[in-house]
Write a protein that holds these residues in place. Structure first.
Motif, PDB file in Angstrom:
ATOM      1  N   UNK A  93       0.836  -1.203   0.000  1.00 21.36           N
ATOM      2  CA  UNK A  93       0.000   0.000   0.000  1.00 21.36           C
ATOM      3  C   UNK A  93       0.872   1.256   0.000  1.00 21.36           C
ATOM      4  N   UNK A  94       1.946   1.239   0.777  1.00 17.15           N
ATOM      5  CA  UNK A  94       2.870   2.381   0.815  1.00 17.15           C
ATOM      6  C   UNK A  94       3.501   2.609  -0.554  1.00 17.15           C
ATOM      7  N   UNK A  95       3.833   1.527  -1.239  1.00 18.12           N
ATOM      8  CA  UNK A  95       4.399   1.637  -2.585  1.00 18.12           C
ATOM      9  C   UNK A  95       3.423   2.373  -3.505  1.00 18.12           C
ATOM     10  N   UNK A  96       2.147   1.974  -3.474  1.00 17.64           N
ATOM     11  CA  UNK A  96       1.142   2.635  -4.304  1.00 17.64           C
ATOM     12  C   UNK A  96       1.007   4.112  -3.938  1.00 17.64           C
ATOM     13  N   UNK A  97       1.039   4.398  -2.637  1.00 19.74           N
ATOM     14  CA  UNK A  97       0.939   5.793  -2.185  1.00 19.74           C
ATOM     15  C   UNK A  97       2.143   6.608  -2.664  1.00 19.74           C
ATOM     16  N   UNK A  98       3.322   6.013  -2.627  1.00 23.83           N
ATOM     17  CA  UNK A  98       4.523   6.713  -3.088  1.00 23.83           C
ATOM     18  C   UNK A  98       4.478   6.967  -4.594  1.00 23.83           C
ATOM     19  N   UNK A  99       4.041   5.983  -5.350  1.00 23.36           N
ATOM     20  CA  UNK A  99       3.922   6.173  -6.801  1.00 23.36           C
ATOM     21  C   UNK A  99       2.943   7.305  -7.093  1.00 23.36           C
ATOM     22  N   UNK A 100       1.817   7.345  -6.379  1.00 27.04           N
ATOM     23  CA  UNK A 100       0.853   8.432  -6.563  1.00 27.04           C
ATOM     24  C   UNK A 100       1.447   9.778  -6.163  1.00 27.04           C
ATOM     25  N   UNK A 101       2.197   9.812  -5.057  1.00 27.96           N
ATOM     26  CA  UNK A 101       2.806  11.062  -4.597  1.00 27.96           C
ATOM     27  C   UNK A 101       3.776  11.609  -5.642  1.00 27.96           C
ATOM     28  N   UNK A 102       4.542  10.720  -6.253  1.00 27.78           N
ATOM     29  CA  UNK A 102       5.505  11.140  -7.277  1.00 27.78           C
ATOM     30  C   UNK A 102       4.776  11.575  -8.549  1.00 27.78           C
ATOM     31  N   UNK A 103       3.760  10.818  -8.936  1.00 32.29           N
ATOM     32  CA  UNK A 103       3.061  11.100 -10.192  1.00 32.29           C
ATOM     33  C   UNK A 103       2.135  12.310 -10.107  1.00 32.29           C
ATOM     34  N   UNK A 104       1.461  12.488  -8.971  1.00 34.52           N
ATOM     35  CA  UNK A 104       0.425  13.511  -8.878  1.00 34.52           C
ATOM     36  C   UNK A 104       0.731  14.639  -7.894  1.00 34.52           C
ATOM     37  N   UNK A 105       1.670  14.421  -6.990  1.00 36.97           N
ATOM     38  CA  UNK A 105       2.000  15.425  -5.986  1.00 36.97           C
ATOM     39  C   UNK A 105       3.181  16.270  -6.425  1.00 36.97           C
ATOM     40  N   UNK A 106       3.857  16.832  -5.453  1.00 37.62           N
ATOM     41  CA  UNK A 106       5.040  17.652  -5.723  1.00 37.62           C
ATOM     42  C   UNK A 106       6.067  17.399  -4.631  1.00 37.62           C
ATOM     43  N   UNK A 107       7.333  17.563  -4.973  1.00 42.92           N
ATOM     44  CA  UNK A 107       8.373  17.371  -3.962  1.00 42.92           C
ATOM     45  C   UNK A 107       8.297  18.459  -2.898  1.00 42.92           C
ATOM     46  N   UNK A 108       8.843  18.196  -1.741  1.00 37.86           N
ATOM     47  CA  UNK A 108       9.499  16.944  -1.377  1.00 37.86           C
ATOM     48  C   UNK A 108       8.475  15.855  -1.053  1.00 37.86           C
ATOM     49  N   UNK A 109       8.835  14.626  -1.396  1.00 41.28           N
ATOM     50  CA  UNK A 109       8.045  13.448  -1.047  1.00 41.28           C
ATOM     51  C   UNK A 109       8.788  12.750   0.080  1.00 41.28           C
ATOM     52  N   UNK A 110       8.044  12.354   1.109  1.00 41.55           N
ATOM     53  CA  UNK A 110       8.689  11.695   2.242  1.00 41.55           C
ATOM     54  C   UNK A 110       7.881  10.498   2.699  1.00 41.55           C
ATOM     55  N   UNK A 111       8.587   9.562   3.325  1.00 41.90           N
ATOM     56  CA  UNK A 111       7.934   8.391   3.904  1.00 41.90           C
ATOM     57  C   UNK A 111       8.538   8.172   5.287  1.00 41.90           C
ATOM     58  N   UNK A 112       7.663   7.905   6.241  1.00 42.13           N
ATOM     59  CA  UNK A 112       8.058   7.674   7.625  1.00 42.13           C
ATOM     60  C   UNK A 112       7.514   6.323   8.038  1.00 42.13           C
ATOM     61  N   UNK A 113       8.373   5.452   8.526  1.00 40.82           N
ATOM     62  CA  UNK A 113       7.987   4.126   9.002  1.00 40.82           C
ATOM     63  C   UNK A 113       8.266   4.058  10.487  1.00 40.82           C
ATOM     64  N   UNK A 114       7.257   3.642  11.262  1.00 38.73           N
ATOM     65  CA  UNK A 114       7.449   3.460  12.695  1.00 38.73           C
ATOM     66  C   UNK A 114       6.969   2.065  13.084  1.00 38.73           C
ATOM     67  N   UNK A 115       7.875   1.308  13.684  1.00 37.13           N
ATOM     68  CA  UNK A 115       7.568  -0.053  14.115  1.00 37.13           C
ATOM     69  C   UNK A 115       7.410  -0.043  15.623  1.00 37.13           C
ATOM     70  N   UNK A 116       6.215  -0.355  16.086  1.00 32.31           N
ATOM     71  CA  UNK A 116       5.942  -0.439  17.510  1.00 32.31           C
ATOM     72  C   UNK A 116       5.751  -1.880  17.935  1.00 32.31           C
ATOM     73  N   UNK A 117       5.466  -2.071  19.205  1.00 27.71           N
ATOM     74  CA  UNK A 117       5.291  -3.423  19.740  1.00 27.71           C
ATOM     75  C   UNK A 117       4.043  -4.103  19.198  1.00 27.71           C
ATOM     76  N   UNK A 118       2.988  -3.326  18.940  1.00 31.68           N
ATOM     77  CA  UNK A 118       1.731  -3.942  18.521  1.00 31.68           C
ATOM     78  C   UNK A 118       1.229  -3.458  17.158  1.00 31.68           C
TER      79      UNK A 118
END
Length: 183
Positions: A93-118
């Protein structure tokens, strides 16, 4: 690395190609220097960085003046874990969101991943014009199914926040359980 330098020299008249090659080599060098070099499929963080690299290498951004520029995506990662079916769906899903951000949005494009316990969360943001998510035609399944639906089917939450002059942020979270079968 020598091959990349030779390619850069050979393509010196193509700044987009040179930037793409340099970024790819930079990613490889950073991985070699700083990562614990996890094997493929053993790290959500590494898998995210890999898909970001693929998007950067395969895409270009259309600039406002009609030209093109190489895509650069800022990545911030907090934590890591072994991938599960839920985190794989999250990254798709993140991949699809990133492709859309690049194709339809404008820079800067960023992605934040947070891994929690649950839970594991990914936030994808661009600084484009924004859009009305409610105005997406019912027959358009990209955002609805490839992003939001994919995460929700894994018991997660998914939201698109977009405002004029602010851009768009896709917020995705899936629950994880250490007892879940690892594949």
């Amino acid at each position: 690395m020598l091959q990349t330098l030779a390619l850069i020299r050979a393509r010196a008249d193509d700044p987009e190609s040179v930037a793409r090659l340099a970024r790819s080599q930079e990613r490889e060098l950073r991985t070699w220097l700083y990562d614990d070099r996890a094997e493929a499929g053993t790290s959500v963080a590494s898998d995210l960085r890999g898909l970001v690299g693929e998007i950067e290498d395969a895409r270009i951004h259309r600039s406002g003046d009609g030209g093109t520029e190489a895509v650069a995506i800022d990545v911030v990662v907090v934590g890591d874990r072994t991938p599960t079916e839920a985190t794989r769906a999250l990254l798709q899903a993140a991949r699809e969101a990133l492709v859309n951000a690049v194709a339809h949005g404008a820079p800067p494009v960023s992605v934040y991943l947070e891994v929690g316990a649950s839970e594991v969360s990914v936030f994808v943001r661009d600084r484009g014009d924004g859009f009305d998510p409610g105005a997406i035609a019912p027959d358009r399944f990209g955002v609805r199914e490839s992003i939001l639906g994919r995460v929700r089917r894994r018991g997660g939450t998914a939201q698109v926040v977009s405002r004029a002059g602010w851009g768009t942020e896709v917020r995705l979270t899936v629950p994880v359980d250490d007892t879940e079968e690892q594949r």
